[in-house]
Design an enzyme around this catalytic site. Sequence first.
Site, PDB file in Angstrom:
ATOM      1  NE  ARG A   1      47.801  35.651  25.262  1.00 35.76           N
ATOM      2  CZ  ARG A   1      48.312  37.123  25.119  1.00 35.76           C
ATOM      3  NH1 ARG A   1      48.435  37.498  23.950  1.00 35.76           N
ATOM      4  NH2 ARG A   1      49.099  37.453  26.185  1.00 35.76           N
TER       5      ARG A   1
ATOM      6  CE1 TYR B   1      27.577  23.605  16.214  1.00 37.84           C
ATOM      7  CE2 TYR B   1      28.583  25.559  16.587  1.00 37.84           C
ATOM      8  CZ  TYR B   1      28.501  24.347  17.067  1.00 37.84           C
ATOM      9  OH  TYR B   1      28.497  23.958  18.205  1.00 37.84           O
TER      10      TYR B   1
ATOM     11  CE  LYS C   1      31.853  19.218  16.624  1.00 32.00           C
ATOM     12  NZ  LYS C   1      30.940  20.427  16.141  1.00 32.00           N
TER      13      LYS C   1
ATOM     14  CG  ASP D   1      31.490  25.113   9.388  1.00 32.39           C
ATOM     15  OD1 ASP D   1      32.364  24.244   9.301  1.00 32.39           O
ATOM     16  OD2 ASP D   1      30.915  25.477  10.361  1.00 32.39           O
TER      17      ASP D   1
HETATM   18  C1  LIG Z   1      30.700  21.887  16.165  1.00 29.97           C
HETATM   19  C2  LIG Z   1      30.774  22.676  14.909  1.00 29.97           C
HETATM   20  C3  LIG Z   1      31.303  23.906  15.052  1.00 29.97           C
HETATM   21  C4  LIG Z   1      31.900  24.602  16.491  1.00 29.97           C
HETATM   22  O1  LIG Z   1      33.080  23.859  16.777  1.00 29.97           O
HETATM   23  P1  LIG Z   1      33.706  23.617  18.181  1.00 29.97           P
HETATM   24  O2  LIG Z   1      34.774  23.004  17.932  1.00 29.97           O
HETATM   25  O3  LIG Z   1      32.617  22.911  18.676  1.00 29.97           O
HETATM   26  O4  LIG Z   1      33.779  25.002  18.680  1.00 29.97           O
HETATM   27  C5  LIG Z   1      31.261  24.940  13.931  1.00 29.97           C
HETATM   28  N1  LIG Z   1      30.799  24.367  12.794  1.00 29.97           N
HETATM   29  C6  LIG Z   1      30.294  22.961  12.536  1.00 29.97           C
HETATM   30  C7  LIG Z   1      29.634  22.540  11.273  1.00 29.97           C
HETATM   31  C8  LIG Z   1      30.426  22.222  13.911  1.00 29.97           C
HETATM   32  O5  LIG Z   1      29.764  20.942  13.589  1.00 29.97           O
END
Ligand SMILES: *Cc1c(COP(=O)(O)O)cnc(C)c1O
Length: 385
Positions: free
Chosen positions: A55, A107, A205, A180
């Site tokens: 963990r 997001y 993604k 992000d």
């Molecule tokens: C999908 C996404 C997230 C969240 O990620 P998860 O892997 O679904 O928890 C955060 N920021 C952006 C820009 C995203 O496309």
Amino acid sequence: MTGKNEKSQHPATIAAQALGWIDEETRAISPNLQSSTTYLRDPDNQYRSGRKYARADNPAFDQPEALLAALEGGADAMLFSSGMAAATAVFLSLAPGDHVIAPKVMYWSLRNWLLGFAQNWGLAVEIVDMTDLAVLKRAMRPGKTKIVWTETPANPLWDITDLAAVAEIAHAGGAVLAVDSTTATPVLSRPIEFGADLVMHSATKYLNGHSDLIAGALVTRMEDEQWAKIKTVRAQIGGVLGSFEAWLLLRGMRTLFPRVRTAVANAQALAEHLAANPNVAQVLYPGLRDFPGHEIAARQMTGGFGAMLSIRVKGGEQAAIKTAAHVQIWKRATSLGGTESLVEHRASVEGAGSPVPADLLRLSAGIEDVNDLIADLDQALLAAM
Ligand SMILES: *Cc1c(COP(=O)(O)O)cnc(C)c1O
């Protein structure tokens, strides 16, 4: 595990070879899948291996984390069980009473978490238009503002943040800039070069790229006290990735560059084509010259403007939903960054409080032949009118 000095190599080479690491014992080029949750303690009660329990830390993370840190130009990286686990760990490393600033366009699920859980827990959360530097300057509370969070290009209107300018404002007020960078990917943008302190990815993604695992990541400019706190949050809350997911993620990252380059070329062609489609009211894509953030994006992105775009459909919400209903090659689904192209009516997902217009369809360009993607959208738009 050895690799040639990756500093002299191009990022695409580093990614394709996943840093060139090999397993010394077996000479394996693909890493062994290692799934142990626990590690043998030495007879004298020490843990000389440095490993105790999975963990806190897992050898399956070493190579993907080192690869991502190298691609982003950061000092270290950390994998998480999801993008949300990575993003929320940053905020959970703060203390109640701290002030944070986040963008209006971001997001949606993280915005909801900030305005719900994080505020209830005691963070002062302020949402600003991150494209308006004067507004950001006024929102800063020097000494109290700990994090300026941004996303660029930002879901799903693709607002562009001027990273260098925002970093300067954040740092002047004693705050950290966290970005992000999910939709930009390290192929197109390296926020740390523009002053960011933390970079976050939904590795679900583009980094993984095959719509078959949920993962997240953070990269840091420096291994400082805040990074140590975030590491503690990960170990305590336990938002850790499984070994097999880490292994799959590394496999996905080896093809990051060709996937992103193909998808970006498709997105640019789609945007230019759709801008001339009479059934489209507006195309939102940073690669179009008349897009408000185009000049900034051209300065801070290399190799293209991303593989995400949105269209506003003439005829409004119902026409947009009908367009999505008529696609045959595109897939009607949420998420982004896979090899397959996805279309989604975002207002249906984001609900109240979202800045997304009701006639908007978000498009994640995949790596298919772009002529098929164009023909399919053209026929769907026509069928919906
Ligand atoms: C999908 C996404 C997230 C969240 O990620 P998860 O892997 O679904 O928890 C955060 N920021 C952006 C820009 C995203 O496309």
